[in-house]
Scaffold this motif. Structure first.
Motif, PDB file in Angstrom:
ATOM      1  N   THR A  68       0.830  -1.212   0.000  1.00  0.00           N
ATOM      2  CA  THR A  68       0.000   0.000   0.000  1.00  0.00           C
ATOM      3  C   THR A  68       0.860   1.256   0.000  1.00  0.00           C
ATOM      4  N   CYS A 113       2.502   1.758  -3.458  1.00  0.00           N
ATOM      5  CA  CYS A 113       1.520   2.220  -4.451  1.00  0.00           C
ATOM      6  C   CYS A 113       1.205   3.698  -4.272  1.00  0.00           C
ATOM      7  N   GLU A 114       1.030   4.117  -3.021  1.00  0.00           N
ATOM      8  CA  GLU A 114       0.680   5.512  -2.761  1.00  0.00           C
ATOM      9  C   GLU A 114       1.870   6.434  -3.014  1.00  0.00           C
ATOM     10  N   LEU A 133       0.642   4.716  -8.174  1.00  0.00           N
ATOM     11  CA  LEU A 133       0.280   3.680  -9.128  1.00  0.00           C
ATOM     12  C   LEU A 133      -1.209   3.752  -9.457  1.00  0.00           C
ATOM     13  N   GLN A 160      -3.361  -0.892  -7.835  1.00  0.00           N
ATOM     14  CA  GLN A 160      -3.184  -0.889  -6.383  1.00  0.00           C
ATOM     15  C   GLN A 160      -4.191  -1.816  -5.715  1.00  0.00           C
ATOM     16  N   GLY A 194       3.205  -6.004 -11.165  1.00  0.00           N
ATOM     17  CA  GLY A 194       2.675  -6.271  -9.829  1.00  0.00           C
ATOM     18  C   GLY A 194       3.322  -7.485  -9.187  1.00  0.00           C
TER      19      GLY A 194
END
Length: 453
Positions: free
Chosen positions: A230, A233-234, A238, A243, A328
């Motif tokens: 998380t 991604c933040e 992304l 995400q 991913g």
């Protein structure tokens, strides 16, 4: 405080008594009489009106005669056609909330298919735990109330839309009103879609929790891996869909281990026998096959399948290399290795956090995407989301690297669990000597996390 007799006499005689709301009705579909009796007694104590059925036929007959709010069924009651039985109930009585008792030993794939086709809201693992079941029942009642409110909103919006179509579109005020109503409708539909997706995600996480219940606490890695995913991604902005798929993959990547025996679950991968290694290397593909039963998880399933591939093509199950490995999957593989190295799930020892980061750097370009590995290590060093630092900038150091004036970003405990220093403590020479003495006594090195100045 109880009312006095005088207070009661002074109240108006004509005041009507308020009636209690009718209890929710729950249909139990369970073949085993003993289990049916135990659950009936427990559920009645929770204030439900209980109906009983021992087969699909009995359940359908009851549903045709009685309005039912919740349906709780044992997956084994339906036998090999569990998905068809719950699917029938879902298609004919879609407003009822469907819950499922699962015995993993009877077949995980069939249980997953039943959950998907019957649109099951929640699951409970057998042998069932009374407190877990109570919480699930009350969450289900909340979901039932939310569903009914949505239906009322949708019915109301439908009436409003029909009226809007009859309005004279030449009048500016009515056109503006129509646009406002359409916007509200769009917002409601978007919200309904998000809630439906949330149900799918919740169901998936319930399934993942089945494996956690079999693992020792120190081998339960999903929370830290999810925190890393998380945060990455933040930090790197992304795509929202990617995400979401990555967060699902982080929660479900080891689904293929659900049928392993306890010995295999707790043995470091580098100590596995040849036969055990074959089983181990099959778990990503097995995880994918389990997850593919639910349509909403297909993209996450692909990420899970390839998270053990290696940059140089020596990984498994498909020996993909370089950019052929999904992005991913490359990211999930880094997060999994980083945490599992520290938990002693790869090597026959727990690797301290700084050394685990050093190993990631060492194998960049061979096992890991070098550019992605650089960004991942940088995140771990600067923000340490796996250590729950709240996103503040931190540095991970060995005791010999610590300098006076630095402020601890995390509590430090001895091997016996005694708190040595608490988060927020400003280090001085005396405290640093204290840490070094404990290291000599325990024969191990501490990892010290301090805030970046």
């Amino acid at each position: 405080m109880a009312e006095s007799i005088g207070d009661i006499e002074q109240q108006p005689a004509q005041a009507p008594a308020q009636s209690d709301p009718e209890p929710a009705t729950l249909l139990l579909i369970i073949e085993d009489p003993e289990t049916l009796s135990q659950l009936s007694e427990m559920v009645e104590q929770e204030g439900f009106q209980v109906l009983q059925a021992a087969s699909t036929k009995d359940a359908v007959a009851t549903l045709e005669l009685e309005p039912v709010d919740l349906v709780l069924c044992d997956a084994s009651t339906f036998g090999q056609d569990g998905h068809a039985g719950l699917g029938l109930i879902q298609s004919r009585w879609p407003d009822s909330i469907r819950l499922l008792l699962i015995d993993v030993a009877t077949g995980l794939e069939e249980a997953l298919r039943t959950i998907d086709e019957g649109q099951v809201y929640g699951c409970i693992l057998k042998p069932w735990d009374a407190d877990r079941l109570r919480r699930l029942l009350h969450r289900s009642l909340e979901e039932l109330g939310a569903q009914r409110k949505r239906l009322q909103h949708e019915a109301s919006l439908q009436v409003q839309n029909e009226n809007l179509l009859a309005l004279n579109d030449t009048l500016e005020q009515r056109i503006e009103a129509t646009q406002q109503e359409l916007k509200q409708t769009s917002d409601m539909l978007e919200k309904a879609y998000d809630e439906l997706l949330h149900i799918h995600v919740t169901t998936a996480r319930v399934i993942a929790d089945l494996l956690h219940q079999r693992l020792p606490r120190h081998l339960q890695t999903n929370d830290q891996i999810s925190a890393l995913i998380t945060a990455f991604c933040e930090t790197h902005a992304l795509d929202h869909t990617l995400q979401q798929d990555l967060e699902l993959a982080a929660a479900l990547y080891n689904m293929g281990k659900l049928t392993w025996d306890d010995h295999l679950l707790v043995t470091p991968s580098e100590q596995l026998s040849a036969q055990e290694r074959t089983t181990y290397q099959n778990y990503p593909a097995s995880s994918e096959s389990h997850l593919m039963a639910m349509a909403q998880l297909k993209r996450a399933a692909k990420i899970v399948r390839h998270h053990r591939e290696r940059w140089n093509g020596s990984g498994f199950p498909d020996r993909l290399e370089g950019n052929d490995i999904p992005y991913g999957s490359r990211l999930l593989g880094l997060a999994v290795d980083f945490i599992e190295l520290q938990r002693g799930m790869v090597l026959p020892r727990e690797v301290p956090r700084p050394q685990a980061l050093a190993l990631l750097r060492k194998f960049a370009g061979r096992i890991y995407d070098p550019e992605l590995c650089h960004d991942f290590v940088k995140l771990c060093v600067e923000k340490a989301p796996d250590l729950q630092t709240g996103g503040k900038a931190v540095i991970s150091l060995e005791t010999s690297q610590v300098k006076p004036g630095m402020i601890l970003a995390q509590d430090i405990y001895s091997a016996s669990g005694m708190l040595l220093l608490h988060e927020g403590k400003r280090l001085d020479k005396h405290l640093m000597e204290k840490l070094k003495n404990f290291e000599e006594i325990e024969g191990r090195n501490y990892t010290v996390l301090v805030y970046r100045s």
